[in-house]
Design a protein around this motif. Structure first.
Motif, PDB file in Angstrom:
ATOM      1  N   ALA A  51       0.929  -1.341  -0.082  1.00 24.99           N
ATOM      2  CA  ALA A  51       0.047  -0.028   0.144  1.00 24.99           C
ATOM      3  C   ALA A  51       0.840   1.242   0.161  1.00 24.99           C
ATOM      4  N   ASN A  52       1.894   1.398  -1.093  1.00 24.34           N
ATOM      5  CA  ASN A  52       2.395   2.570  -1.071  1.00 24.34           C
ATOM      6  C   ASN A  52       1.706   3.577  -1.684  1.00 24.34           C
ATOM      7  N   PHE A  53       1.140   4.423  -0.787  1.00 25.23           N
ATOM      8  CA  PHE A  53       0.315   5.660  -1.302  1.00 25.23           C
ATOM      9  C   PHE A  53       1.030   6.640  -1.886  1.00 25.23           C
ATOM     10  N   ASN A  54       2.430   6.709  -1.886  1.00 25.02           N
ATOM     11  CA  ASN A  54       3.488   7.810  -2.088  1.00 25.02           C
ATOM     12  C   ASN A  54       3.970   7.146  -3.393  1.00 25.02           C
ATOM     13  N   LEU A  89      -5.285  -1.839  -6.049  1.00 25.35           N
ATOM     14  CA  LEU A  89      -5.346  -0.868  -6.700  1.00 25.35           C
ATOM     15  C   LEU A  89      -6.091   0.285  -6.034  1.00 25.35           C
ATOM     16  N   PHE A  90      -7.411  -0.203  -5.912  1.00 27.44           N
ATOM     17  CA  PHE A  90      -8.505   0.848  -5.503  1.00 27.44           C
ATOM     18  C   PHE A  90      -8.301   1.007  -4.239  1.00 27.44           C
ATOM     19  N   ASP A  91      -7.918   0.177  -3.262  1.00 29.38           N
ATOM     20  CA  ASP A  91      -7.349   0.383  -1.931  1.00 29.38           C
ATOM     21  C   ASP A  91      -6.611   1.700  -1.736  1.00 29.38           C
ATOM     22  N   VAL A  97     -11.656   9.313  -5.912  1.00 32.11           N
ATOM     23  CA  VAL A  97     -11.019   9.572  -7.191  1.00 32.11           C
ATOM     24  C   VAL A  97     -12.064   9.544  -8.404  1.00 32.11           C
ATOM     25  N   LEU A  98     -13.185   8.770  -8.210  1.00 29.40           N
ATOM     26  CA  LEU A  98     -14.142   8.661  -9.419  1.00 29.40           C
ATOM     27  C   LEU A  98     -15.140   9.277  -9.189  1.00 29.40           C
ATOM     28  N   GLN A  99     -15.247  10.435  -8.400  1.00 28.54           N
ATOM     29  CA  GLN A  99     -16.474  11.273  -8.101  1.00 28.54           C
ATOM     30  C   GLN A  99     -16.970  11.934  -9.229  1.00 28.54           C
ATOM     31  N   ASP A 100     -18.244  11.885  -9.321  1.00 32.25           N
ATOM     32  CA  ASP A 100     -19.209  12.441 -10.615  1.00 32.25           C
ATOM     33  C   ASP A 100     -18.737  11.879 -11.953  1.00 32.25           C
ATOM     34  N   THR A 101     -17.816  10.833 -11.956  1.00 38.16           N
ATOM     35  CA  THR A 101     -17.318  10.356 -13.214  1.00 38.16           C
ATOM     36  C   THR A 101     -18.229   8.957 -13.346  1.00 38.16           C
TER      37      THR A 101
END
Length: 182
Positions: A51-54, A89-91, A97-101
């Motif tokens: 889970a490398n967020f960076n 990936l989604f975690d 990230v997908l808001q209103d898409t």
């Protein structure tokens, strides 16, 4: 030019899911959209596992998804759900990230008995990311030709596919400035 981003959750090098995604991308390009492909295979496994967020690649993917006008997400069915690598990936992507898409969910599976994985697994995952889920498409392995010129072998499935892609593209056309027009 509007951009469609295609996300493949298939860890396999040659998969029916990938074949379908490239076909759907071709349909969008024929309508004048630019298409960008993202595959879980292109992400460092350690970034996903730990889970490398960076991770620069994860940040790049998040930025690409946030800027997309529409997204197609596909996964093969594994144990009545999406692939674990897609979930990984989604975690680590931002929650909105997908808001209103508008997102067209797509799954492939061995038989019709896995059809509900689309509604009970993939769509809820995308909804937690704030996506505007559309109906989606499900393909049985027997619907897809992995090597021939005709990706989708069944005429009814092909017509359903074209109808859903057209609907997806029409919804995107109605999404002006990041706000969904109703």
């Amino acid at each position: 030019m509007s951009q469609i981003v295609i996300v493949s959750g298939s860890p396999s090098a040659l998969s029916r899911s990938e074949r379908i995604l490239y076909y759907l991308g071709d349909l969008a390009e024929e309508e004048g959209y630019s298409v960008k492909h993202i595959s879980v295979k292109d992400i460092d496994a350690e970034d996903l596992l730990f889970a490398n967020f960076n991770s620069p690649k994860i940040k790049e993917i998040a930025e690409t998804l946030e800027k997309a006008d529409g997204i197609i997400v596909d996964s093969p069915v594994y144990k009545a759900s999406y692939s674990g690598v897609l979930k990984a990936l989604f975690d680590i992507l931002p929650q909105d990230v997908l808001q209103d898409t508008y997102v067209l969910p797509v799954m492939t599976g061995g038989s019709s008995s896995h059809l509900l994985a689309l509604d009970y697994a993939l769509k809820p995952l995308l909804a937690t990311m704030k996506a505007q889920n559309l109906k989606g498409l499900y393909y049985k392995d027997s619907d897809i030709d992995k090597t021939g010129n005709h990706v989708i072998v069944d005429e009814d499935v092909l017509n359903r596919t074209k109808k859903q892609v057209n609907y997806f593209l029409e919804k995107i056309k109605g999404n002006i400035g990041g706000f969904i027009v109703k």
